[in-house]
Design a protein around this motif. Structure first.
Motif, PDB file in Angstrom:
ATOM      1  N   PRO A  61       0.826  -1.207   0.000  1.00 26.08           N
ATOM      2  CA  PRO A  61       0.000   0.000   0.000  1.00 26.08           C
ATOM      3  C   PRO A  61       0.861   1.259   0.000  1.00 26.08           C
ATOM      4  N   ALA A  62       0.234   2.381  -0.364  1.00 22.97           N
ATOM      5  CA  ALA A  62       0.959   3.659  -0.376  1.00 22.97           C
ATOM      6  C   ALA A  62       1.492   3.963   1.023  1.00 22.97           C
ATOM      7  N   LEU A  63       2.612   4.671   1.081  1.00 21.12           N
ATOM      8  CA  LEU A  63       3.240   4.972   2.368  1.00 21.12           C
ATOM      9  C   LEU A  63       2.331   5.768   3.292  1.00 21.12           C
ATOM     10  N   GLY A  64       1.592   6.698   2.725  1.00 19.14           N
ATOM     11  CA  GLY A  64       0.712   7.502   3.553  1.00 19.14           C
ATOM     12  C   GLY A  64       1.421   8.659   4.246  1.00 19.14           C
ATOM     13  N   TRP A  65       2.651   8.954   3.843  1.00 18.16           N
ATOM     14  CA  TRP A  65       3.390  10.081   4.418  1.00 18.16           C
ATOM     15  C   TRP A  65       2.975  11.356   3.701  1.00 18.16           C
ATOM     16  N   SER A  66       3.149  12.476   4.389  1.00 16.21           N
ATOM     17  CA  SER A  66       2.913  13.758   3.734  1.00 16.21           C
ATOM     18  C   SER A  66       4.013  13.993   2.704  1.00 16.21           C
ATOM     19  N   THR A  67       3.733  14.869   1.760  1.00 19.32           N
ATOM     20  CA  THR A  67       4.715  15.188   0.732  1.00 19.32           C
ATOM     21  C   THR A  67       5.987  15.737   1.345  1.00 19.32           C
ATOM     22  N   LEU A  68       5.841  16.611   2.345  1.00 20.34           N
ATOM     23  CA  LEU A  68       7.009  17.201   3.003  1.00 20.34           C
ATOM     24  C   LEU A  68       7.849  16.133   3.705  1.00 20.34           C
ATOM     25  N   ALA A  69       7.198  15.143   4.314  1.00 23.26           N
ATOM     26  CA  ALA A  69       7.932  14.062   4.985  1.00 23.26           C
ATOM     27  C   ALA A  69       8.732  13.239   3.982  1.00 23.26           C
ATOM     28  N   VAL A  70       8.150  12.969   2.828  1.00 19.81           N
ATOM     29  CA  VAL A  70       8.853  12.205   1.792  1.00 19.81           C
ATOM     30  C   VAL A  70      10.031  13.002   1.262  1.00 19.81           C
ATOM     31  N   TYR A  71       9.813  14.294   0.975  1.00 20.37           N
ATOM     32  CA  TYR A  71      10.912  15.147   0.505  1.00 20.37           C
ATOM     33  C   TYR A  71      12.034  15.183   1.539  1.00 20.37           C
ATOM     34  N   SER A  72      11.687  15.364   2.809  1.00 19.03           N
ATOM     35  CA  SER A  72      12.695  15.481   3.876  1.00 19.03           C
ATOM     36  C   SER A  72      13.470  14.183   4.065  1.00 19.03           C
ATOM     37  N   ALA A  73      12.755  13.064   4.132  1.00 17.22           N
ATOM     38  CA  ALA A  73      13.432  11.777   4.324  1.00 17.22           C
ATOM     39  C   ALA A  73      14.353  11.469   3.152  1.00 17.22           C
ATOM     40  N   THR A  74      13.883  11.734   1.944  1.00 17.64           N
ATOM     41  CA  THR A  74      14.715  11.487   0.767  1.00 17.64           C
ATOM     42  C   THR A  74      15.950  12.372   0.775  1.00 17.64           C
ATOM     43  N   PHE A  75      15.778  13.647   1.110  1.00 13.44           N
ATOM     44  CA  PHE A  75      16.920  14.560   1.174  1.00 13.44           C
ATOM     45  C   PHE A  75      17.949  14.072   2.185  1.00 13.44           C
ATOM     46  N   LEU A  76      17.498  13.694   3.375  1.00  8.80           N
ATOM     47  CA  LEU A  76      18.436  13.254   4.417  1.00  8.80           C
ATOM     48  C   LEU A  76      19.161  11.963   4.025  1.00  8.80           C
ATOM     49  N   ILE A  77      18.449  11.051   3.384  1.00  9.29           N
ATOM     50  CA  ILE A  77      19.095   9.805   2.943  1.00  9.29           C
ATOM     51  C   ILE A  77      20.144  10.098   1.878  1.00  9.29           C
ATOM     52  N   VAL A  78      19.789  10.924   0.888  1.00  8.71           N
ATOM     53  CA  VAL A  78      20.732  11.255  -0.184  1.00  8.71           C
ATOM     54  C   VAL A  78      21.925  12.014   0.387  1.00  8.71           C
ATOM     55  N   TRP A  79      21.687  12.947   1.307  1.00  4.53           N
ATOM     56  CA  TRP A  79      22.772  13.712   1.933  1.00  4.53           C
ATOM     57  C   TRP A  79      23.709  12.775   2.695  1.00  4.53           C
ATOM     58  N   ALA A  80      23.147  11.824   3.425  1.00  7.49           N
ATOM     59  CA  ALA A  80      23.975  10.881   4.185  1.00  7.49           C
ATOM     60  C   ALA A  80      24.845  10.035   3.255  1.00  7.49           C
ATOM     61  N   VAL A  81      24.273   9.541   2.175  1.00  2.00           N
ATOM     62  CA  VAL A  81      25.036   8.695   1.250  1.00  2.00           C
ATOM     63  C   VAL A  81      26.169   9.491   0.606  1.00  2.00           C
ATOM     64  N   ILE A  82      25.885  10.701   0.157  1.00  5.43           N
ATOM     65  CA  ILE A  82      26.922  11.518  -0.475  1.00  5.43           C
ATOM     66  C   ILE A  82      27.980  11.919   0.550  1.00  5.43           C
ATOM     67  N   SER A  83      27.576  12.201   1.791  1.00  5.32           N
ATOM     68  CA  SER A  83      28.533  12.563   2.843  1.00  5.32           C
ATOM     69  C   SER A  83      29.467  11.411   3.172  1.00  5.32           C
ATOM     70  N   VAL A  84      28.923  10.212   3.239  1.00  4.82           N
ATOM     71  CA  VAL A  84      29.764   9.034   3.503  1.00  4.82           C
ATOM     72  C   VAL A  84      30.769   8.850   2.373  1.00  4.82           C
ATOM     73  N   SER A  85      30.322   9.037   1.151  1.00  2.00           N
ATOM     74  CA  SER A  85      31.230   8.927   0.010  1.00  2.00           C
ATOM     75  C   SER A  85      32.350   9.956   0.098  1.00  2.00           C
ATOM     76  N   GLY A  86      31.994  11.195   0.390  1.00  2.00           N
ATOM     77  CA  GLY A  86      33.007  12.249   0.522  1.00  2.00           C
ATOM     78  C   GLY A  86      33.950  12.003   1.691  1.00  2.00           C
ATOM     79  N   ALA A  87      33.413  11.516   2.811  1.00  2.00           N
ATOM     80  CA  ALA A  87      34.251  11.236   3.981  1.00  2.00           C
ATOM     81  C   ALA A  87      35.230  10.099   3.700  1.00  2.00           C
ATOM     82  N   LEU A  88      34.765   9.071   2.990  1.00  2.00           N
ATOM     83  CA  LEU A  88      35.673   7.968   2.632  1.00  2.00           C
ATOM     84  C   LEU A  88      36.773   8.453   1.700  1.00  2.00           C
TER      85      LEU A  88
END
Length: 112
Positions: A61-88
């Protein structure tokens, strides 16, 4: 204009000579700030293609999250992945410099 400001103003990547040794705060900002900017761009590109209201967890079923929650979670996940890459990358660069340095901190002669 100093070499440091000239290099940073021209869009070139910072080198280890531009970041003082032992400055963890400077190194963290050299990794986190570009990762933040790129995460914003990638987040925008992702949601040009993906509708956050239509997201489903593995076909369920659909996640049921608000649009802002999806945007925020996606941003934080992408930021974390890119930060780990840069730190390595930063860690490998520093490790390589430490291996090249001789016992007194001088550059060891290179063998060809």
């Amino acid at each position: 204009m100093t070499e440091r400001s000239a290099a940073s103003g021209s869009g070139q990547l910072a080198t280890s000579e531009q970041i003082e040794p032992g400055s963890a705060r400077r190194l963290a900002m050299a990794v986190l700030w570009p990762a933040f900017l790129l995460a914003g761009v990638l987040d925008a590109l992702i949601f040009v293609v993906v509708d956050p209201a239509e997201l489903r967890w593995f076909g369920g079923p659909a996640l049921g999250w608000s649009t802002l929650a999806v945007y925020s979670a996606t941003f934080l996940i992408v930021w974390a992945v890119i930060s780990v890459s840069g730190a390595l990358t930063a860690m490998m660069l520093r490790d390589g410099e430490n291996r090249r340095a001789g016992p007194a901190g001088r550059a060891a002669p290179r063998s060809h």
